[in-house]
Design a protein around this motif. Structure first.
Motif, PDB file in Angstrom:
ATOM      1  N   ASP A   1      15.688  -8.394  -8.604  1.00  0.00           N
ATOM      2  CA  ASP A   1      15.745  -7.468  -7.687  1.00  0.00           C
ATOM      3  C   ASP A   1      14.178  -6.622  -8.179  1.00  0.00           C
ATOM      4  OD1 ASP A   1      16.067  -6.345  -5.250  1.00  0.00           O
ATOM      5  OD2 ASP A   1      17.139  -4.508  -5.971  1.00  0.00           O
ATOM      6  N   LEU A   2      13.026  -6.583  -6.966  1.00  0.00           N
ATOM      7  CA  LEU A   2      12.246  -5.939  -7.371  1.00  0.00           C
ATOM      8  C   LEU A   2      12.430  -4.531  -6.241  1.00  0.00           C
ATOM      9  CD1 LEU A   2       9.698  -8.785  -7.049  1.00  0.00           C
ATOM     10  CD2 LEU A   2      10.794  -7.547  -9.240  1.00  0.00           C
ATOM     11  N   GLU A   3      13.025  -3.887  -5.844  1.00  0.00           N
ATOM     12  CA  GLU A   3      12.956  -2.653  -5.458  1.00  0.00           C
ATOM     13  C   GLU A   3      12.747  -2.787  -3.671  1.00  0.00           C
ATOM     14  OE1 GLU A   3      11.346  -0.124  -7.205  1.00  0.00           O
ATOM     15  OE2 GLU A   3      12.503  -0.176  -9.539  1.00  0.00           O
ATOM     16  N   PRO A   4      13.401  -2.214  -3.094  1.00  0.00           N
ATOM     17  CA  PRO A   4      13.308  -2.905  -1.303  1.00  0.00           C
ATOM     18  C   PRO A   4      12.355  -1.593  -1.363  1.00  0.00           C
ATOM     19  CG  PRO A   4      15.410  -1.711  -1.743  1.00  0.00           C
ATOM     20  CD  PRO A   4      14.898  -1.688  -2.985  1.00  0.00           C
ATOM     21  N   ARG A   5      10.961  -2.522  -0.404  1.00  0.00           N
ATOM     22  CA  ARG A   5       9.768  -1.597   0.209  1.00  0.00           C
ATOM     23  C   ARG A   5       9.728  -1.611   1.693  1.00  0.00           C
ATOM     24  NH1 ARG A   5       7.322  -2.269  -4.567  1.00  0.00           N
ATOM     25  NH2 ARG A   5       7.789  -3.480  -5.981  1.00  0.00           N
ATOM     26  N   HIS A   6       8.784  -0.398   1.759  1.00  0.00           N
ATOM     27  CA  HIS A   6       9.048  -0.154   3.387  1.00  0.00           C
ATOM     28  C   HIS A   6       7.524  -0.229   3.503  1.00  0.00           C
ATOM     29  CE1 HIS A   6      12.645   1.584   3.682  1.00  0.00           C
ATOM     30  NE2 HIS A   6      12.477   2.353   2.860  1.00  0.00           N
ATOM     31  N   ASP A   7       6.954  -0.886   3.958  1.00  0.00           N
ATOM     32  CA  ASP A   7       5.090  -1.408   4.676  1.00  0.00           C
ATOM     33  C   ASP A   7       5.322  -1.800   6.054  1.00  0.00           C
ATOM     34  OD1 ASP A   7       3.577  -1.700   2.405  1.00  0.00           O
ATOM     35  OD2 ASP A   7       5.342  -2.832   2.044  1.00  0.00           O
ATOM     36  N   SER A   8       3.775  -1.876   6.424  1.00  0.00           N
ATOM     37  CA  SER A   8       3.938  -2.368   7.363  1.00  0.00           C
ATOM     38  C   SER A   8       3.966  -3.942   7.513  1.00  0.00           C
ATOM     39  CB  SER A   8       2.670  -1.461   8.268  1.00  0.00           C
ATOM     40  OG  SER A   8       1.922  -2.036   9.796  1.00  0.00           O
ATOM     41  N   ILE A   9       4.750  -4.070   8.345  1.00  0.00           N
ATOM     42  CA  ILE A   9       4.812  -5.846   8.673  1.00  0.00           C
ATOM     43  C   ILE A   9       4.514  -5.870   9.829  1.00  0.00           C
ATOM     44  CG2 ILE A   9       6.795  -8.348   8.433  1.00  0.00           C
ATOM     45  CD1 ILE A   9       8.723  -6.002   6.446  1.00  0.00           C
TER      46      ILE A   9
ATOM     47  N   ASP B   1       2.185  -5.845  -8.924  1.00  0.00           N
ATOM     48  CA  ASP B   1       1.320  -5.810  -8.049  1.00  0.00           C
ATOM     49  C   ASP B   1       2.164  -7.118  -7.151  1.00  0.00           C
ATOM     50  OD1 ASP B   1      -1.174  -6.713  -6.464  1.00  0.00           O
ATOM     51  OD2 ASP B   1      -1.558  -7.705  -8.244  1.00  0.00           O
ATOM     52  N   LEU B   2       2.372  -6.815  -6.126  1.00  0.00           N
ATOM     53  CA  LEU B   2       3.622  -7.949  -5.308  1.00  0.00           C
ATOM     54  C   LEU B   2       2.466  -8.345  -3.983  1.00  0.00           C
ATOM     55  CD1 LEU B   2       6.809  -6.308  -4.458  1.00  0.00           C
ATOM     56  CD2 LEU B   2       5.750  -7.960  -6.467  1.00  0.00           C
ATOM     57  N   PRO B   3       2.420  -9.788  -3.403  1.00  0.00           N
ATOM     58  CA  PRO B   3       1.837 -10.238  -1.998  1.00  0.00           C
ATOM     59  C   PRO B   3       2.273  -8.983  -1.351  1.00  0.00           C
ATOM     60  CG  PRO B   3       3.113 -11.977  -2.922  1.00  0.00           C
ATOM     61  CD  PRO B   3       3.581 -10.666  -3.883  1.00  0.00           C
ATOM     62  N   ALA B   4       1.284  -9.039  -0.548  1.00  0.00           N
ATOM     63  CA  ALA B   4       1.355  -8.232   1.142  1.00  0.00           C
ATOM     64  C   ALA B   4       2.203  -9.033   1.723  1.00  0.00           C
ATOM     65  CB  ALA B   4      -0.003  -8.216   1.138  1.00  0.00           C
ATOM     66  N   PRO B   5       3.144  -8.220   2.487  1.00  0.00           N
ATOM     67  CA  PRO B   5       4.332  -8.606   3.044  1.00  0.00           C
ATOM     68  C   PRO B   5       3.694  -9.704   4.421  1.00  0.00           C
ATOM     69  CG  PRO B   5       4.175  -6.621   3.973  1.00  0.00           C
ATOM     70  CD  PRO B   5       3.059  -6.784   2.628  1.00  0.00           C
ATOM     71  N   THR B   6       2.629  -9.364   4.889  1.00  0.00           N
ATOM     72  CA  THR B   6       1.796 -10.293   5.834  1.00  0.00           C
ATOM     73  C   THR B   6       1.647 -11.840   5.308  1.00  0.00           C
ATOM     74  OG1 THR B   6      -0.088  -9.143   5.610  1.00  0.00           O
ATOM     75  CG2 THR B   6       1.365  -8.378   6.902  1.00  0.00           C
ATOM     76  N   ASP B   7       1.739 -11.908   3.841  1.00  0.00           N
ATOM     77  CA  ASP B   7       1.248 -13.121   3.404  1.00  0.00           C
ATOM     78  C   ASP B   7       2.724 -14.060   2.878  1.00  0.00           C
ATOM     79  OD1 ASP B   7      -1.142 -11.941   3.918  1.00  0.00           O
ATOM     80  OD2 ASP B   7      -1.630 -11.490   1.522  1.00  0.00           O
ATOM     81  N   VAL B   8       3.732 -13.462   2.768  1.00  0.00           N
ATOM     82  CA  VAL B   8       4.970 -14.212   2.393  1.00  0.00           C
ATOM     83  C   VAL B   8       5.943 -14.959   3.589  1.00  0.00           C
ATOM     84  CG1 VAL B   8       5.063 -12.802   0.097  1.00  0.00           C
ATOM     85  CG2 VAL B   8       6.332 -11.903   2.271  1.00  0.00           C
ATOM     86  N   THR B   9       6.478 -15.706   3.345  1.00  0.00           N
ATOM     87  CA  THR B   9       7.251 -16.222   4.518  1.00  0.00           C
ATOM     88  C   THR B   9       8.771 -15.164   5.095  1.00  0.00           C
ATOM     89  OG1 THR B   9       9.066 -17.464   2.665  1.00  0.00           O
ATOM     90  CG2 THR B   9       7.106 -18.664   3.151  1.00  0.00           C
ATOM     91  N   ALA B  10       8.629 -14.955   5.719  1.00  0.00           N
ATOM     92  CA  ALA B  10      11.024 -14.714   6.126  1.00  0.00           C
ATOM     93  C   ALA B  10      11.647 -14.958   5.389  1.00  0.00           C
ATOM     94  CB  ALA B  10      10.827 -15.331   7.316  1.00  0.00           C
TER      95      ALA B  10
ATOM     96  N   THR C   1       0.566  -1.421  -0.033  1.00  0.00           N
ATOM     97  CA  THR C   1       0.258  -0.209   0.036  1.00  0.00           C
ATOM     98  C   THR C   1       0.833   1.031  -0.060  1.00  0.00           C
ATOM     99  OG1 THR C   1      -0.349  -0.004   2.460  1.00  0.00           O
ATOM    100  CG2 THR C   1      -1.952  -0.781   0.858  1.00  0.00           C
ATOM    101  N   VAL C   2       1.670   1.225   0.293  1.00  0.00           N
ATOM    102  CA  VAL C   2       2.706   2.363   0.457  1.00  0.00           C
ATOM    103  C   VAL C   2       3.565   2.808  -1.112  1.00  0.00           C
ATOM    104  CG1 VAL C   2       5.093   3.562   1.344  1.00  0.00           C
ATOM    105  CG2 VAL C   2       3.444   1.887   3.171  1.00  0.00           C
ATOM    106  N   MET C   3       3.913   3.569  -1.116  1.00  0.00           N
ATOM    107  CA  MET C   3       4.004   4.225  -2.844  1.00  0.00           C
ATOM    108  C   MET C   3       5.315   4.392  -2.287  1.00  0.00           C
ATOM    109  SD  MET C   3       1.480   4.464  -5.257  1.00  0.00           S
ATOM    110  CE  MET C   3       2.229   5.409  -6.144  1.00  0.00           C
ATOM    111  N   GLN C   4       6.367   3.187  -3.613  1.00  0.00           N
ATOM    112  CA  GLN C   4       7.010   3.411  -4.190  1.00  0.00           C
ATOM    113  C   GLN C   4       8.360   4.527  -5.101  1.00  0.00           C
ATOM    114  OE1 GLN C   4       8.723   1.601  -1.542  1.00  0.00           O
ATOM    115  NE2 GLN C   4       6.436   1.018  -0.823  1.00  0.00           N
ATOM    116  N   ALA C   5       9.660   4.839  -5.003  1.00  0.00           N
ATOM    117  CA  ALA C   5      10.123   5.558  -6.030  1.00  0.00           C
ATOM    118  C   ALA C   5      10.441   4.934  -7.184  1.00  0.00           C
ATOM    119  CB  ALA C   5      11.447   6.229  -5.182  1.00  0.00           C
ATOM    120  N   GLY C   6      10.973   3.841  -7.315  1.00  0.00           N
ATOM    121  CA  GLY C   6      11.061   3.354  -8.761  1.00  0.00           C
ATOM    122  C   GLY C   6      10.450   2.733  -9.344  1.00  0.00           C
ATOM    123  N   PRO C   7      11.115   2.524 -10.909  1.00  0.00           N
ATOM    124  CA  PRO C   7       9.947   1.549 -12.285  1.00  0.00           C
ATOM    125  C   PRO C   7       9.532   0.872 -11.404  1.00  0.00           C
ATOM    126  CG  PRO C   7      12.557   0.964 -12.742  1.00  0.00           C
ATOM    127  CD  PRO C   7      12.002   2.161 -10.830  1.00  0.00           C
ATOM    128  N   LEU C   8      10.135   0.311 -10.695  1.00  0.00           N
ATOM    129  CA  LEU C   8       9.082  -0.969 -10.257  1.00  0.00           C
ATOM    130  C   LEU C   8       7.567  -1.177  -9.931  1.00  0.00           C
ATOM    131  CD1 LEU C   8      11.353  -4.123 -11.152  1.00  0.00           C
ATOM    132  CD2 LEU C   8      10.074  -3.092 -12.412  1.00  0.00           C
TER     133      LEU C   8
END
Length: 109
Positions: free
Chosen positions: A45-53, A14-23, A3-10
């Motif tokens: 590399d899909l660019e680092p993301r800042h989200d609530s985990i 549409d990525l899974p939510a960080p709460t829906d993936v493994t460590a 849900t947080v906007m990222q700055a890079g081209p990627l």
């Protein structure tokens, strides 16, 4: 979905939510879509993301395998110009468009 906007081209991917993936997927060791193990030569590399985990603001590092990322990148290549002011003005000057097209060409090899 992230849900947080990222700055890079990627960022629009549409990525899974960080709460829906493994460590392992959070740290980029496994593909964010298929959970397959990744290595330096197989990972995109899909660019680092800042989200609530799990309710805590955090950073995660999604990566994908070539077979999983190709279709989402091709979709972005097709849809980006309709959402980009720079592409409307002069598509040849859009850095995001160039980056997406270069990645799509690389993934097709």
């Amino acid at each position: 979905m992230s849900t947080v906007m990222q700055a890079g081209p990627l960022a629009p991917l549409d990525l899974p939510a960080p709460t829906d993936v493994t460590a392992a997927q959070l740290r980029g060791a496994h593909c964010v879509w298929c959970a397959g193990e990744l290595h330096g030569d197989t990972a995109v590399d899909l660019e680092p993301r800042h989200d609530s985990i799990n309710g805590v603001p955090g950073r995660w590092y999604p990566r994908g395998c070539r077979s999983c990322i190709l279709q989402p990148v091709l979709l972005l290549v097709r849809t980006h110009p309709g959402t980009c002011e720079q592409c409307t003005d002069d598509a040849t000057l859009c850095e995001t468009r160039h980056a997406l097209r270069a990645l799509a060409l690389e993934l097709r090899r």
